[in-house]
Design a protein around this motif. Sequence first.
Motif, PDB file in Angstrom:
ATOM      1  N   ASP A  83       0.875  -1.166   0.000  1.00  0.00           N
ATOM      2  CA  ASP A  83       0.000   0.000   0.000  1.00  0.00           C
ATOM      3  C   ASP A  83       0.916   1.221   0.000  1.00  0.00           C
ATOM      4  N   LEU A  84       1.069   1.868  -1.166  1.00  0.00           N
ATOM      5  CA  LEU A  84       2.034   2.957  -1.322  1.00  0.00           C
ATOM      6  C   LEU A  84       1.337   4.313  -1.292  1.00  0.00           C
ATOM      7  N   VAL A  85       1.975   5.260  -0.587  1.00  0.00           N
ATOM      8  CA  VAL A  85       1.477   6.631  -0.553  1.00  0.00           C
ATOM      9  C   VAL A  85       2.553   7.521  -1.172  1.00  0.00           C
ATOM     10  N   PHE A  86       2.199   8.268  -2.214  1.00  0.00           N
ATOM     11  CA  PHE A  86       3.117   9.186  -2.883  1.00  0.00           C
ATOM     12  C   PHE A  86       2.750  10.607  -2.474  1.00  0.00           C
ATOM     13  N   GLN A  87       3.743  11.351  -1.927  1.00  0.00           N
ATOM     14  CA  GLN A  87       3.471  12.678  -1.392  1.00  0.00           C
ATOM     15  C   GLN A  87       4.491  13.692  -1.894  1.00  0.00           C
ATOM     16  N   TYR A  88       4.001  14.915  -2.102  1.00  0.00           N
ATOM     17  CA  TYR A  88       4.888  16.022  -2.463  1.00  0.00           C
ATOM     18  C   TYR A  88       4.205  17.304  -2.004  1.00  0.00           C
ATOM     19  N   LEU A  89       5.002  18.196  -1.419  1.00  0.00           N
ATOM     20  CA  LEU A  89       4.433  19.428  -0.892  1.00  0.00           C
ATOM     21  C   LEU A  89       3.702  20.198  -1.983  1.00  0.00           C
ATOM     22  N   GLY A  90       2.450  20.549  -1.704  1.00  0.00           N
ATOM     23  CA  GLY A  90       1.655  21.321  -2.656  1.00  0.00           C
ATOM     24  C   GLY A  90       0.850  20.485  -3.615  1.00  0.00           C
ATOM     25  N   LEU A 122      -4.544  29.693   4.028  1.00  0.00           N
ATOM     26  CA  LEU A 122      -4.539  29.466   2.580  1.00  0.00           C
ATOM     27  C   LEU A 122      -5.620  28.487   2.144  1.00  0.00           C
ATOM     28  N   GLY A 123      -6.210  27.760   3.097  1.00  0.00           N
ATOM     29  CA  GLY A 123      -7.255  26.816   2.753  1.00  0.00           C
ATOM     30  C   GLY A 123      -7.008  25.459   3.376  1.00  0.00           C
ATOM     31  N   GLU A 144      -1.467  15.565  -8.869  1.00  0.00           N
ATOM     32  CA  GLU A 144      -2.231  16.765  -9.171  1.00  0.00           C
ATOM     33  C   GLU A 144      -2.015  17.805  -8.067  1.00  0.00           C
ATOM     34  N   PRO A 145      -2.056  19.077  -8.415  1.00  0.00           N
ATOM     35  CA  PRO A 145      -1.960  20.109  -7.376  1.00  0.00           C
ATOM     36  C   PRO A 145      -3.064  19.925  -6.344  1.00  0.00           C
ATOM     37  N   GLN A 146      -2.737  20.255  -5.102  1.00  0.00           N
ATOM     38  CA  GLN A 146      -3.722  20.116  -4.045  1.00  0.00           C
ATOM     39  C   GLN A 146      -4.956  20.971  -4.341  1.00  0.00           C
ATOM     40  N   THR A 147      -6.094  20.392  -4.079  1.00  0.00           N
ATOM     41  CA  THR A 147      -7.337  21.144  -4.196  1.00  0.00           C
ATOM     42  C   THR A 147      -7.575  21.847  -2.864  1.00  0.00           C
ATOM     43  N   ILE A 148      -7.289  23.119  -2.850  1.00  0.00           N
ATOM     44  CA  ILE A 148      -7.418  23.905  -1.624  1.00  0.00           C
ATOM     45  C   ILE A 148      -8.828  24.459  -1.546  1.00  0.00           C
ATOM     46  N   VAL A 149      -9.483  24.191  -0.445  1.00  0.00           N
ATOM     47  CA  VAL A 149     -10.854  24.656  -0.250  1.00  0.00           C
ATOM     48  C   VAL A 149     -10.888  25.591   0.938  1.00  0.00           C
ATOM     49  N   LEU A 150     -11.426  26.794   0.730  1.00  0.00           N
ATOM     50  CA  LEU A 150     -11.588  27.714   1.839  1.00  0.00           C
ATOM     51  C   LEU A 150     -12.791  27.274   2.663  1.00  0.00           C
ATOM     52  N   LYS A 151     -12.589  27.192   3.961  1.00  0.00           N
ATOM     53  CA  LYS A 151     -13.693  26.810   4.831  1.00  0.00           C
ATOM     54  C   LYS A 151     -14.784  27.877   4.796  1.00  0.00           C
ATOM     55  N   GLN A 153      -1.652  16.758  -4.245  1.00  0.00           N
ATOM     56  CA  GLN A 153      -2.500  15.767  -3.609  1.00  0.00           C
ATOM     57  C   GLN A 153      -1.744  14.441  -3.463  1.00  0.00           C
ATOM     58  N   SER A 154      -1.868  13.832  -2.290  1.00  0.00           N
ATOM     59  CA  SER A 154      -1.273  12.509  -2.098  1.00  0.00           C
ATOM     60  C   SER A 154      -2.007  11.493  -2.958  1.00  0.00           C
ATOM     61  N   VAL A 155      -1.246  10.504  -3.430  1.00  0.00           N
ATOM     62  CA  VAL A 155      -1.828   9.419  -4.230  1.00  0.00           C
ATOM     63  C   VAL A 155      -1.544   8.107  -3.525  1.00  0.00           C
ATOM     64  N   VAL A 156      -2.581   7.320  -3.319  1.00  0.00           N
ATOM     65  CA  VAL A 156      -2.433   5.987  -2.737  1.00  0.00           C
ATOM     66  C   VAL A 156      -2.566   4.956  -3.851  1.00  0.00           C
ATOM     67  N   GLN A 157      -1.572   4.065  -3.958  1.00  0.00           N
ATOM     68  CA  GLN A 157      -1.611   3.062  -5.022  1.00  0.00           C
ATOM     69  C   GLN A 157      -1.203   1.705  -4.452  1.00  0.00           C
ATOM     70  N   TYR A 158      -1.911   0.668  -4.888  1.00  0.00           N
ATOM     71  CA  TYR A 158      -1.632  -0.681  -4.423  1.00  0.00           C
ATOM     72  C   TYR A 158      -0.791  -1.387  -5.485  1.00  0.00           C
ATOM     73  N   VAL A 159       0.317  -1.985  -5.056  1.00  0.00           N
ATOM     74  CA  VAL A 159       1.255  -2.614  -5.985  1.00  0.00           C
ATOM     75  C   VAL A 159       1.625  -3.987  -5.455  1.00  0.00           C
ATOM     76  N   GLU A 160       1.718  -4.956  -6.380  1.00  0.00           N
ATOM     77  CA  GLU A 160       2.173  -6.285  -6.004  1.00  0.00           C
ATOM     78  C   GLU A 160       3.558  -6.509  -6.602  1.00  0.00           C
ATOM     79  N   VAL A 161       4.508  -6.908  -5.763  1.00  0.00           N
ATOM     80  CA  VAL A 161       5.883  -7.179  -6.191  1.00  0.00           C
ATOM     81  C   VAL A 161       6.062  -8.682  -6.270  1.00  0.00           C
TER      82      VAL A 161
END
Length: 871
Positions: A71-78, A241-242, A100-107, A80-88
Motif C-alpha cells: 500500500d504505497l502513498v506518494f506525497q509532495y508538498l503542494g 490558505l485553505g 495533481e496540485p492540491q485542491t485547496i478549499v476555503l472553509k 494531492q497525495s496518491v495511494v496506489q496498491y502494488v504487487e511485487v
Amino acid sequence: MLNSFAARASTLLLLLLSSYASRSQGIKGTIRSANGESLPYATIYVRNLETGTTSNDQGYFEYPLPTGKYDLVFQYLGYQSVVQYVEVTKGFAEVNIRLEPQTIVLKDVEVRAGKEDPAYTIMRKAIAKAKFHQQQLDGYEAEVYIKGSGRLIDSPFFLRKEMAKEGLDSTTAFVTESISKVKYTRPNTYEEKVLSIRSDGQDNNTSPLEYLRGSFYDPMVGQAVSPLSPKAFGYYRFEYLGTFKDRDYEVSKIRVIPRSKGDDLFVGELSIVEDYWSIHSLHLATSYMGINFIIHQIYNPIENKVWLPISHQFDVNGTFFGFEFEYNYLATVKNYQIKMNKDLEVDLVIIDEKVDKELATKLEAQNKNMEPETTQKLQSGKELTRKELRKVLRDYEKLEMKRDTISDVQYITNVTIDSSAYKMDSTFWQAVRPVPLSKYEIKGYQKMDSIALVNQKEAEGDTVKTKQGKEGFRAYDLLLGNTYKLGDKSHLELKPSLLSLNFNTVEGYNFIYELAYTKTFENKTWLEVTPLIRYGFSIHQLQSKLKTTYKFGDQSLALEGGRYMYQINSKVPIYPIINSLTTLMLESNYMKIYQKEFVALNYKHQISDKYRVGISAEYANRIPLENQTNHTWFNQSDKMYTPNAPINVELGQTNFVVHQAFLTGVKFSMKPWQKYYIKNNEQQAINHTSPEITVAYDNAIPLADAEISFHRWSIEVEQSLDVGIRGRLNYRAGGGGLLAKDSISFLDYNHFMGNRTPVQDIDVVKSFRLLPYYNFSTSRSYFNLLTHYQFRKLFLSRFKFARKRGVKESVFVNYLGTESSLNYAEAGYSIDNIFRLFRIEGVAAFQDGVYLDWGIRFGVAAYLEEMFDFE
C-alpha cells in the motif's frame, strides 16, 4: 571478544545476503506533476510496512522490496497525495505517478476587513498543543538513511584554475552517506548506531542526529524562532490558505510571514492536521549571516497514533568571500517502533477562548471546581481551553523534572560506529541506497574510487611514490615554524619567529624565538618543555626563560624561571604588535614594561566543568627599565615618547627601585548553574548557561630579601546571556581591594584594562575603550562594570539589506569606580559583522557625568570569538 566478532560478522552477512536478494525486485519509476515536470525528493511511503524512500533530484526512485502486496502513498508538498496498491513478484514493478496540485478549499469562514484570519485560531491550538506533542512519546526506534551532498558553484576568479586542478568545480559533488539505527528516550536522550558510512573523505563522521533531534515543536529551531513557539505571535503573522484532504485527514495550510524579515525567523508554509493540531508538512526558509537554509519535512501518522517526520530535506546555499556553494541534506526515516506515554494517550479537544468565549468561560468554571491531579486532567478526555492546557502541561513538566535526577543535563546523544561501517563497497550501497544518486554525486564517487585505487597501488608498490621518507629540517622553518615527530609519543615544535618581530621604546626592535618539546605518557599525562629567548637590539640584551609543564588528568603543574620582560599590568592590556604600530607610526608608546628575574610554580586543577582552582608562588627580582631609543617611522614635531614609568593619579610618578618580592596566590572559579549535554558518554558544557564567578586572594610575604608585604582580594563575575531572540547581553563586573599593605610597589597595584589605540579587543567586555592604561591604577578598593548589549533590531538592522548581510548593532556602557577615578564612565554604539569580519565602534567618556573625550575603535567581528574559541 571472539563471540562478539562472530555475531557482528553473521549479522553483516545476513544483511548483505538480504540486500543482494531483494535488490533484484521492488518498485521503481518516476514521480511527475500533472504537466510532466519531475518532482525532486518526493516521498514514497510504504504504509503497511511504515517504511519508505524519496525520489532523487530528477523525480526517479528505485526501492527494493521483497515479494508481497504493498500500500504505497506518494506525497509532495503542494500536491494531492496518491495511494496506489502494488504487487511485487519478480523484478521491479514500474510505478509512474502523476500528482495533481492540491485542491485547496476555503472553509465556510468569513474573511474580511475587521475579522480575524482563521489561521490564528488554528495556530493558537497548534501552539497550545506543541508541548503535548513533545511529551507524547516515551520513546521510539527507527532506521535512518542520510545523504549529504555539497557542490562548489563558483569561486574567486584568481583561484579557479588552481581549484580546478584539485578537482574542485561545479560538476563534482562531495557526498557522504550513512545508514543508522536511532533510539529516542524521553525527555532528552538520543542514541545512534552507525551501521555503515560511505564518503569521499569530506565528512566521514556525518550524523543525522544533529538534524533529526531538532523539532519545530521546540521554541527555537537552530538559531530561528519556530512558528510553533509560545512567542510566535510576536514574531509572525499567519494567513489561512485553505484546507485540503489527505487520505482521511483534514489539513489546513498556513502561510508563515515574519513581522520583520531577518536571520532569526522563518518564511514559508506550514500544514496543520485538523483536530490533532500536529504538523502534516512544512516548507520553511531562513538565513544566517547571508547563508540561506530551506527546510522541507513530511510527516505521517505512525500506527495511526502520532504524526512523525519520515522525510527531511535541507537545502543550503550562499556566498562566502566569493565562494558560492550549495549543500543538500536528505534524510529518510523508516521502521518506526514507538512507545506511547500512557499519561498522554488521549485525544484532547482544545477550545480557543478567543473564538468560543462562552464555552471557554463555562469550561474554566467547571474545571476550576474539580481541581483533579495533573495526569487525571490530561487523561480525562474533557475539553480544555488553551490556557488550561498550557497550565496542565507546565505542571506535568514540573513533575517530570522532579523525576529527572540529572537536572543539569539538557540532552544526551551517544553515537557508536560499527567496526565494519567503513568497509561496505559500492555494490552494497547500490543495493541498500533508498535514493538514486544524481549525476554530480556519481561523478564525485567515481573520483573518490579512482583516488582510492591509486592509493592502493602505491601501497602495493605498483606506482612510484612522490615522496620518499620524512621531510627534514628546512632553513625557512626558523622563520615560519614547523613540527617534527621525534618518536611515537613525542614531537618538537618550532614556533614561527617571523611573526614575533616587534618594537618598543625600551628594547627597540626585538624578536622572540620559542621551541616546544612535548612527550605523551600513558594514562593521559604529558610533559611539555618550552624554552624561549628574546633579544632587544637597542637595549643589547638577551633574555630567556624556561617553562616545564606536567599535566596529569585534570591537573597540571608548571615550573617556570628565567629573566624576561613583562608589562606592568600582568593582564596584558596592549598586544605587542598593536604597540609596535602605534609607536612607530603614531609616536605613541603605550606599552610600559619592566624586567624580572624569577622562579615560579603554578598548580591548576579542573575539578569539574563547574569548578576549578589555581595556586601560585613566585620569587622575583624586579628591575625598572628606561627608554633606550627614540626611533620612529614618522617623526611628529608636536609629539615625543613618554617615559617608561607611567603617570598615576594616586602616586604621580611611578618610578621604582630594584627590589625583591615573594608572591603567593589562590584563585577559585565556578559556574554554579552550568548546563551540559552528554555526547558519546562525555559531558560537555553548554555555553551561556551560567555566570562564571572568580574569587582570588594573593599576598606578598617579606621572606629573605623580599621587601614587599600586602594582602589583596578580588571577585569577578562574567556572563553572556541570550535575551529574547537574537538579543545578547554580555557583562563583566568586578571589585576588590587590599586588606593590608605594609609595603607595596606600583607593580602590585590593581590595574585595569585600558585602551588608547584605535584597535579594540575581540572580547567586547574585556577592556575599556578610552581609559588610560595606568592613570587610575589603585592600591585602594575599586569596582568596575563592563556591559555590552547586542540588539536584534535597532537602526541599520531594521533594513533588510543590512540584516541579510548579518549586520548587528550594539550599545555598551562601562564604569570604573575608585577613590580617584571620579566615576569614570563610557558609553558607545557599535556596528558589528561588517563584511562578516569587522566591527566599528563610536564611544564617549565622562567623569562625574561631565564629557571628557571621544573616539572611534575598530575590531574583529565579535561572533568570531565564539566561532574560533578565542580567549
